[in-house]
Scaffold this motif. Structure first.
Motif, PDB file in Angstrom:
ATOM      1  N   ASP A   1      42.883  24.135  41.899  1.00 44.89           N
ATOM      2  CA  ASP A   1      41.901  24.656  40.790  1.00 44.89           C
ATOM      3  C   ASP A   1      40.090  24.768  41.342  1.00 44.89           C
ATOM      4  O   ASP A   1      40.275  23.822  42.480  1.00 44.89           O
ATOM      5  CB  ASP A   1      41.609  23.295  39.935  1.00 44.89           C
TER       6      ASP A   1
ATOM      7  N   SER B   1      43.543  29.060  40.975  1.00 43.95           N
ATOM      8  CA  SER B   1      44.075  30.546  42.898  1.00 43.95           C
ATOM      9  C   SER B   1      44.785  29.991  43.232  1.00 43.95           C
ATOM     10  O   SER B   1      45.212  29.051  43.398  1.00 43.95           O
ATOM     11  CB  SER B   1      42.442  30.040  43.227  1.00 43.95           C
TER      12      SER B   1
ATOM     13  N   LEU C   1      35.403  34.371  38.540  1.00 41.54           N
ATOM     14  CA  LEU C   1      36.271  33.148  39.877  1.00 41.54           C
ATOM     15  C   LEU C   1      35.109  34.297  41.053  1.00 41.54           C
ATOM     16  O   LEU C   1      34.998  33.219  41.577  1.00 41.54           O
ATOM     17  CB  LEU C   1      37.301  33.669  40.478  1.00 41.54           C
TER      18      LEU C   1
ATOM     19  N   PRO D   1      43.762  34.610  39.322  1.00 42.15           N
ATOM     20  CA  PRO D   1      43.423  33.827  38.965  1.00 42.15           C
ATOM     21  C   PRO D   1      44.558  33.790  37.632  1.00 42.15           C
ATOM     22  O   PRO D   1      44.089  34.571  36.773  1.00 42.15           O
ATOM     23  CB  PRO D   1      41.893  33.710  39.224  1.00 42.15           C
TER      24      PRO D   1
ATOM     25  N   LEU E   1      40.054  26.607  36.253  1.00 39.81           N
ATOM     26  CA  LEU E   1      40.414  27.958  36.973  1.00 39.81           C
ATOM     27  C   LEU E   1      40.975  27.921  38.111  1.00 39.81           C
ATOM     28  O   LEU E   1      40.734  27.199  38.830  1.00 39.81           O
ATOM     29  CB  LEU E   1      39.079  28.373  36.502  1.00 39.81           C
TER      30      LEU E   1
END
Length: 258
Positions: free
Chosen positions: A168, A241, A190, A228, A239
């Protein structure tokens, strides 16, 4: 005496143990990414660091895709509960490695782990960073925690194995627009939060990729970052990745040395 790390992790695991449904989309995404990086070896092994409750892992699918699966976490009880909840059959090719403190993994415990064809860290990096932050770590010290974790992943990789870091990056607490951003807008978001410095210290995926690709002693290649995604848990969103990288074959090291 229970360590601060174990206490912190148990609190997190107990809080999320019953939230299987909240993890559905995130779980499917993580599992799909892991399976997408299978090497094709008949005896392929998956090693998952920070497995915990396994709410983000579809264990039956992973066992169908790998010959063996090793789950590693400091919380032994959480691992055992995860296997019960997912109702895996007796004799499943699954090994549980509880009591492994990823903030300072003891060599004797790591020696029990076979090298993995895929080694993945599943949203445990920010938990490790949070433990260090609560202990008074500063910015440079937090980056050392991050780098040590990345070295652990690469150190457990078999030659030509694939490492994955799923983390995260920011939450809707400081990025409220995340709650309403569509899938197509998450990539630009992002970049925006990273450029604005609005992310969890040590979790910048672009900085992580740069560090991995410029550390020659790690001998990595073929870097890739997945698009993402948003992970909604109750009234908070994260969010997330995912970065993948491959360990070079050992013959390259031999030739370079000779």
């Amino acid at each position: 005496m229970i360590s601060a790390t174990l206490r912190h992790q148990r609190e997190l695991n107990l809080g999320s143990a019953g939230r299987w449904d909240d993890f559905a989309g995130h779980r499917r995404r993580v599992t799909d990414l892991i399976l997408g990086h299978r090497t094709g070896r008949p005896s392929s092994r998956l090693v998952v660091l920070g497995a915990g409750n396994c709410n983000d892992l579809e264990l039956a699918r992973l066992l169908a895709g790998f010959a063996d699966v090793d789950l590693v976490d400091i919380d032994t009880e959480a691992l055992a509960g995860a296997v019960r909840r997912q109702r895996l059959p007796d004799g499943a090719r699954l090994r549980l490695h509880g009591g492994v403190d990823l903030t300072d993994p003891a060599p004797d415990r790591l020696e029990r782990l076979s090298r993995g064809d895929v080694v993945v860290s599943t949203t445990v990096l920010t938990q490790l960073l949070d433990v260090a932050l609560q202990a008074g770590a500063t910015g440079p010290e937090l980056l050392t925690v991050r780098d040590d974790h990345l070295r652990l992943i690469t150190g457990l990789l078999a030659p030509r194995g694939v490492g994955m870091l799923v983390t995260d990056v920011v939450s809707s607490d400081t990025c409220p627009q995340l709650r309403t951003t569509g899938t197509g807008g998450l990539g630009p978001l992002l970049a925006e939060v990273v450029n604005g410095g609005n992310f969890f210290t040590g979790a910048n995926p672009f900085a992580i990729e740069r560090w991995l690709s410029t550390s020659p002693d790690l001998r990595l290649d073929r870097f890739g970052m997945a698009p993402p995604w948003r992970w909604d848990i109750g009234d908070r969103s994260y969010l997330v990745s995912a970065l993948a990288f491959r360990k070079q074959a050992e013959w390259r090291t031999i030739n370079a040395a000779g």
